[in-house]
Design a protein around this motif. Structure first.
Motif, short mmCIF file in Angstrom:
data_model
loop_
_atom_site.label_atom_id
_atom_site.label_comp_id
_atom_site.label_asym_id
_atom_site.label_seq_id
_atom_site.Cartn_x
_atom_site.Cartn_y
_atom_site.Cartn_z
N ASP A 39 0.86 -1.18 0.00
CA ASP A 39 0.00 0.00 0.00
C ASP A 39 0.89 1.24 0.00
O ASP A 39 1.91 1.29 0.69
N THR A 40 0.51 2.23 -0.78
CA THR A 40 1.24 3.48 -0.85
C THR A 40 0.27 4.61 -0.54
O THR A 40 -0.83 4.64 -1.09
N PHE A 41 0.69 5.54 0.32
CA PHE A 41 -0.18 6.63 0.75
C PHE A 41 0.43 7.95 0.31
O PHE A 41 1.64 8.12 0.32
N TYR A 42 -0.43 8.91 -0.05
CA TYR A 42 0.01 10.19 -0.59
C TYR A 42 -0.58 11.35 0.21
O TYR A 42 -1.68 11.25 0.73
N ARG A 43 0.19 12.44 0.29
CA ARG A 43 -0.26 13.69 0.89
C ARG A 43 -0.32 14.74 -0.21
O ARG A 43 0.32 14.59 -1.25
N LEU A 44 -1.03 15.82 0.08
CA LEU A 44 -1.03 16.95 -0.85
C LEU A 44 0.34 17.61 -0.81
O LEU A 44 0.98 17.65 0.25
N GLY A 45 0.76 18.16 -1.93
CA GLY A 45 2.01 18.91 -1.96
C GLY A 45 1.83 20.25 -1.27
O GLY A 45 0.71 20.67 -0.97
N GLU A 75 -13.47 9.29 -0.35
CA GLU A 75 -12.80 8.13 0.21
C GLU A 75 -11.30 8.28 0.03
O GLU A 75 -10.83 9.03 -0.81
N ARG A 76 -10.55 7.53 0.83
CA ARG A 76 -9.09 7.65 0.79
C ARG A 76 -8.48 7.03 -0.46
O ARG A 76 -7.40 7.45 -0.88
N ALA A 77 -9.13 6.05 -1.06
CA ALA A 77 -8.58 5.43 -2.28
C ALA A 77 -8.53 6.48 -3.38
O ALA A 77 -9.47 7.26 -3.56
N ILE A 78 -7.44 6.51 -4.13
CA ILE A 78 -7.29 7.47 -5.22
C ILE A 78 -8.14 7.01 -6.39
O ILE A 78 -8.10 5.84 -6.79
N LEU A 79 -8.91 7.94 -6.93
CA LEU A 79 -9.81 7.63 -8.05
C LEU A 79 -9.09 7.86 -9.38
O LEU A 79 -8.22 8.71 -9.49
N TRP A 95 -4.93 8.19 -0.38
CA TRP A 95 -4.56 9.43 0.30
C TRP A 95 -4.28 9.12 1.76
O TRP A 95 -4.86 8.21 2.33
N SER A 96 -3.42 9.91 2.39
CA SER A 96 -3.13 9.70 3.82
C SER A 96 -4.33 10.07 4.68
O SER A 96 -4.49 9.54 5.77
N GLU A 97 -5.18 10.96 4.21
CA GLU A 97 -6.42 11.37 4.87
C GLU A 97 -7.49 11.48 3.79
O GLU A 97 -7.18 11.54 2.61
N ALA A 98 -8.73 11.57 4.20
CA ALA A 98 -9.81 11.81 3.23
C ALA A 98 -9.58 13.16 2.57
O ALA A 98 -9.12 14.11 3.22
N PRO A 99 -9.87 13.31 1.28
CA PRO A 99 -9.65 14.58 0.59
C PRO A 99 -10.29 15.78 1.28
O PRO A 99 -9.70 16.86 1.31
N ALA A 100 -11.47 15.63 1.86
CA ALA A 100 -12.14 16.76 2.53
C ALA A 100 -11.30 17.29 3.69
O ALA A 100 -11.20 18.50 3.90
N LEU A 101 -10.67 16.40 4.44
CA LEU A 101 -9.82 16.83 5.56
C LEU A 101 -8.51 17.44 5.07
O LEU A 101 -8.03 18.43 5.62
#
Length: 179
Positions: A39-45, A75-79, A95-101
């Motif tokens: 699993d790979t998790f991403y944050r916003l730049g 959802e946290r899964a990247i679409l 995503w490391s967190e839900a996009p809304a957060l």
């Protein structure tokens, strides 16, 4: 034991040994398959450094709640999508967190750097607020295509002053950046 009985017994034993050997080889082959992807998790730049508001901050407290997002967009899964209508989720990229957060935290950080208001807070602070943000994530996906594709984002942001219930901003922001 007759000769025929010995032949049948020998064949049955050989058949059982052959079947066991075949099952053992199949079991070992199953163990040799490719490993499961990690699993790979991403944050916003980091956002670009905002320009400090000319004339100083607006007097008051602004509250920025998590943005709204319908269905799988939050959802946290990247679409991703390959065509105009079908969305799917990557299995091992999230995503490391839900996009809304993530967008709430990013927006709070940018507003603080730009010194737009005296104070910018999240609802958890439970402060009396003078301004209220509202946001809706409409599109947040990887558009696959030529090369690496692009990231398609669409977010609506509104700001209102609570005293007098006056809307100060209502704007839709769109971006389509190379991935």
């Amino acid at each position: 034991m007759t000769t025929n009985d010995r032949i049948v017994s020998g064949l049955t034993r050989r058949h059982a040994i052959g079947t066991s050997a075949s099952l053992g080889i199949l079991a070992l082959a199953g163990c040799a398959s490719d490993p499961v992807p990690r699993d790979t998790f991403y944050r916003l730049g980091e956002p670009a450094t905002p320009v400090v508001r000319a004339g100083g901050p607006l007097s008051g407290v602004a509250e920025v709640p998590p943005l709204r997002a319908a269905g799988i967009v939050n959802e946290r899964a990247i679409l991703y999508r390959d065509g105009p209508r079908q969305l799917a989720q990557y299995s091992y990229h999230a995503w490391s967190e839900a996009p809304a957060l993530m967008l709430q935290q990013s927006l709070i950080g940018v507003l603080r750097q730009a010194q737009v208001f005296d104070a910018i807070v999240s609802p958890e602070m439970r402060l009396n607020r003078d301004f209220e943000f509202w946001g809706d994530i409409r599109q947040w996906e990887h558009v696959r295509g030529v090369g690496q594709g692009s990231a398609a984002i669409e977010v609506e942001i509104s700001v209102r002053r609570l005293r007098g219930n006056r809307q100060l901003l209502s704007k839709t922001y769109r971006a389509d950046e190379p991935a």
